[in-house]
Design a protein around this motif. Structure first.
Motif, PDB file in Angstrom:
ATOM      1  N   SER A 185      41.687  19.586 -22.525  1.00  0.00           N
ATOM      2  CA  SER A 185      40.792  20.644 -22.036  1.00  0.00           C
ATOM      3  C   SER A 185      41.003  20.861 -20.542  1.00  0.00           C
ATOM      4  O   SER A 185      41.236  19.906 -19.800  1.00  0.00           O
ATOM      5  CB  SER A 185      39.333  20.269 -22.325  1.00  0.00           C
ATOM      6  OG  SER A 185      38.923  19.245 -21.462  1.00  0.00           O
ATOM      7  N   PHE A 223      42.210  25.346 -23.811  1.00  0.00           N
ATOM      8  CA  PHE A 223      42.548  24.209 -24.666  1.00  0.00           C
ATOM      9  C   PHE A 223      44.073  24.191 -24.786  1.00  0.00           C
ATOM     10  O   PHE A 223      44.659  25.138 -25.334  1.00  0.00           O
ATOM     11  CB  PHE A 223      41.927  24.348 -26.060  1.00  0.00           C
ATOM     12  CG  PHE A 223      40.423  24.268 -26.052  1.00  0.00           C
ATOM     13  CD1 PHE A 223      39.786  23.052 -25.876  1.00  0.00           C
ATOM     14  CD2 PHE A 223      39.648  25.408 -26.223  1.00  0.00           C
ATOM     15  CE1 PHE A 223      38.397  22.980 -25.867  1.00  0.00           C
ATOM     16  CE2 PHE A 223      38.259  25.338 -26.212  1.00  0.00           C
ATOM     17  CZ  PHE A 223      37.631  24.120 -26.028  1.00  0.00           C
ATOM     18  N   ARG A 224      44.705  23.133 -24.264  1.00  0.00           N
ATOM     19  CA  ARG A 224      46.158  22.994 -24.427  1.00  0.00           C
ATOM     20  C   ARG A 224      46.389  22.220 -25.722  1.00  0.00           C
ATOM     21  O   ARG A 224      46.027  21.055 -25.837  1.00  0.00           O
ATOM     22  CB  ARG A 224      46.767  22.258 -23.228  1.00  0.00           C
ATOM     23  CG  ARG A 224      48.267  22.044 -23.385  1.00  0.00           C
ATOM     24  CD  ARG A 224      48.946  21.774 -22.067  1.00  0.00           C
ATOM     25  NE  ARG A 224      48.929  22.960 -21.217  1.00  0.00           N
ATOM     26  CZ  ARG A 224      49.420  22.995 -19.971  1.00  0.00           C
ATOM     27  NH1 ARG A 224      49.960  21.907 -19.453  1.00  0.00           N
ATOM     28  NH2 ARG A 224      49.367  24.104 -19.261  1.00  0.00           N
ATOM     29  N   ILE A 225      46.971  22.899 -26.689  1.00  0.00           N
ATOM     30  CA  ILE A 225      47.072  22.345 -28.045  1.00  0.00           C
ATOM     31  C   ILE A 225      48.524  22.094 -28.416  1.00  0.00           C
ATOM     32  O   ILE A 225      49.380  22.963 -28.273  1.00  0.00           O
ATOM     33  CB  ILE A 225      46.419  23.315 -29.061  1.00  0.00           C
ATOM     34  CG1 ILE A 225      44.923  23.437 -28.747  1.00  0.00           C
ATOM     35  CG2 ILE A 225      46.634  22.841 -30.497  1.00  0.00           C
ATOM     36  CD1 ILE A 225      44.158  24.348 -29.678  1.00  0.00           C
ATOM     37  N   GLY A 230      38.535  17.245 -25.018  1.00  0.00           N
ATOM     38  CA  GLY A 230      39.799  17.456 -25.723  1.00  0.00           C
ATOM     39  C   GLY A 230      39.880  16.610 -26.983  1.00  0.00           C
ATOM     40  O   GLY A 230      40.284  17.087 -28.055  1.00  0.00           O
ATOM     41  N   LEU A 237      37.111  27.437 -31.830  1.00  0.00           N
ATOM     42  CA  LEU A 237      37.247  27.344 -30.373  1.00  0.00           C
ATOM     43  C   LEU A 237      36.504  28.439 -29.615  1.00  0.00           C
ATOM     44  O   LEU A 237      36.009  28.213 -28.514  1.00  0.00           O
ATOM     45  CB  LEU A 237      38.734  27.359 -29.980  1.00  0.00           C
ATOM     46  CG  LEU A 237      39.589  26.252 -30.612  1.00  0.00           C
ATOM     47  CD1 LEU A 237      41.046  26.425 -30.201  1.00  0.00           C
ATOM     48  CD2 LEU A 237      39.090  24.876 -30.216  1.00  0.00           C
ATOM     49  N   THR A 252      53.588  23.756 -28.106  1.00  0.00           N
ATOM     50  CA  THR A 252      52.425  23.551 -27.244  1.00  0.00           C
ATOM     51  C   THR A 252      51.979  24.913 -26.733  1.00  0.00           C
ATOM     52  O   THR A 252      52.802  25.706 -26.273  1.00  0.00           O
ATOM     53  CB  THR A 252      52.776  22.636 -26.050  1.00  0.00           C
ATOM     54  OG1 THR A 252      53.305  21.408 -26.550  1.00  0.00           O
ATOM     55  CG2 THR A 252      51.540  22.336 -25.217  1.00  0.00           C
ATOM     56  N   VAL A 308      47.598  19.319 -35.810  1.00  0.00           N
ATOM     57  CA  VAL A 308      47.272  19.280 -34.372  1.00  0.00           C
ATOM     58  C   VAL A 308      47.329  17.826 -33.911  1.00  0.00           C
ATOM     59  O   VAL A 308      46.596  16.972 -34.407  1.00  0.00           O
ATOM     60  CB  VAL A 308      45.877  19.875 -34.096  1.00  0.00           C
ATOM     61  CG1 VAL A 308      45.473  19.641 -32.646  1.00  0.00           C
ATOM     62  CG2 VAL A 308      45.876  21.365 -34.406  1.00  0.00           C
ATOM     63  N   VAL A 334      44.935  17.661 -28.033  1.00  0.00           N
ATOM     64  CA  VAL A 334      44.222  18.767 -27.382  1.00  0.00           C
ATOM     65  C   VAL A 334      43.781  18.297 -26.004  1.00  0.00           C
ATOM     66  O   VAL A 334      43.236  17.197 -25.858  1.00  0.00           O
ATOM     67  CB  VAL A 334      42.977  19.215 -28.187  1.00  0.00           C
ATOM     68  CG1 VAL A 334      42.246  20.335 -27.455  1.00  0.00           C
ATOM     69  CG2 VAL A 334      43.363  19.681 -29.578  1.00  0.00           C
ATOM     70  N   THR A 368      37.553  17.962 -29.648  1.00  0.00           N
ATOM     71  CA  THR A 368      38.088  19.210 -30.206  1.00  0.00           C
ATOM     72  C   THR A 368      39.229  18.908 -31.183  1.00  0.00           C
ATOM     73  O   THR A 368      39.315  19.496 -32.255  1.00  0.00           O
ATOM     74  CB  THR A 368      38.578  20.121 -29.069  1.00  0.00           C
ATOM     75  OG1 THR A 368      37.520  20.278 -28.126  1.00  0.00           O
ATOM     76  CG2 THR A 368      38.997  21.479 -29.593  1.00  0.00           C
ATOM     77  N   LYS A 369      40.090  17.967 -30.794  1.00  0.00           N
ATOM     78  CA  LYS A 369      41.182  17.578 -31.700  1.00  0.00           C
ATOM     79  C   LYS A 369      40.616  17.049 -33.011  1.00  0.00           C
ATOM     80  O   LYS A 369      41.054  17.448 -34.096  1.00  0.00           O
ATOM     81  CB  LYS A 369      42.057  16.513 -31.036  1.00  0.00           C
ATOM     82  CG  LYS A 369      43.195  16.045 -31.924  1.00  0.00           C
ATOM     83  CD  LYS A 369      43.867  14.797 -31.380  1.00  0.00           C
ATOM     84  CE  LYS A 369      44.808  14.209 -32.400  1.00  0.00           C
ATOM     85  NZ  LYS A 369      44.144  13.525 -33.514  1.00  0.00           N
TER      86      LYS A 369
END
Lengths: 82, 82
Positions: free
Chosen positions: B40, A44-46, B20, A68, A4, B35, B38, B23-24
């Motif tokens: 945000s 963005f927490r991925i 989020g 992004l 993460t 992934v 995601v 974006t994912k």
């Protein structure tokens, strides 16, 4: 393995930040006169799976370059979340 | 003294995060099938003057409560920037 990361998108130096400016003004008007600067950024927490942390980092950089971040006006940095 | 802090605004658990999610999906469609999630978030990097770090932290919390965060759907955390 699962990783993460926080991908932090900020404006490049010299690019106008209307959201940060407006927030600073609003804080000053609310009485927080000691606030001298506000800068707005995006995270963005991925969560992703990859063989190694290096692989994950390479993929995150590619995601920034392709989707992004806007390289004309934005910088990005990657911070691992434990 | 001058302090700089990142105020990180995130959605509370259970609150839908359309940015989020979108974006994912976009990352998955671009080929990043690894992934899995995601999220945000938003950062306000705030520079302020205060007598002590504790005073600065109290003021930052008040700013979040009064302006920066929506307590119904958002959480905030404060991280000092050196």
């Amino acid at each position: 393995m699962k990783f993460t990361a926080d991908v932090i998108i900020s404006l490049k130096k010299g690019v106008i930040d209307p959201e940060g400016e407006a927030t600073k003004k609003a804080l000053n008007l609310l009485g927080f006169r000691n606030v001298s600067r506000v800068e707005s950024m995006k995270i963005f927490r991925i969560e992703l799976s990859a063989k190694t942390k290096e692989d994950a980092e390479d993929m995150l950089k590619e995601m920034c370059d392709r989707l992004l971040a806007n390289p004309v006006i934005q910088d990005y940095s990657i911070r691992w979340v434990e």
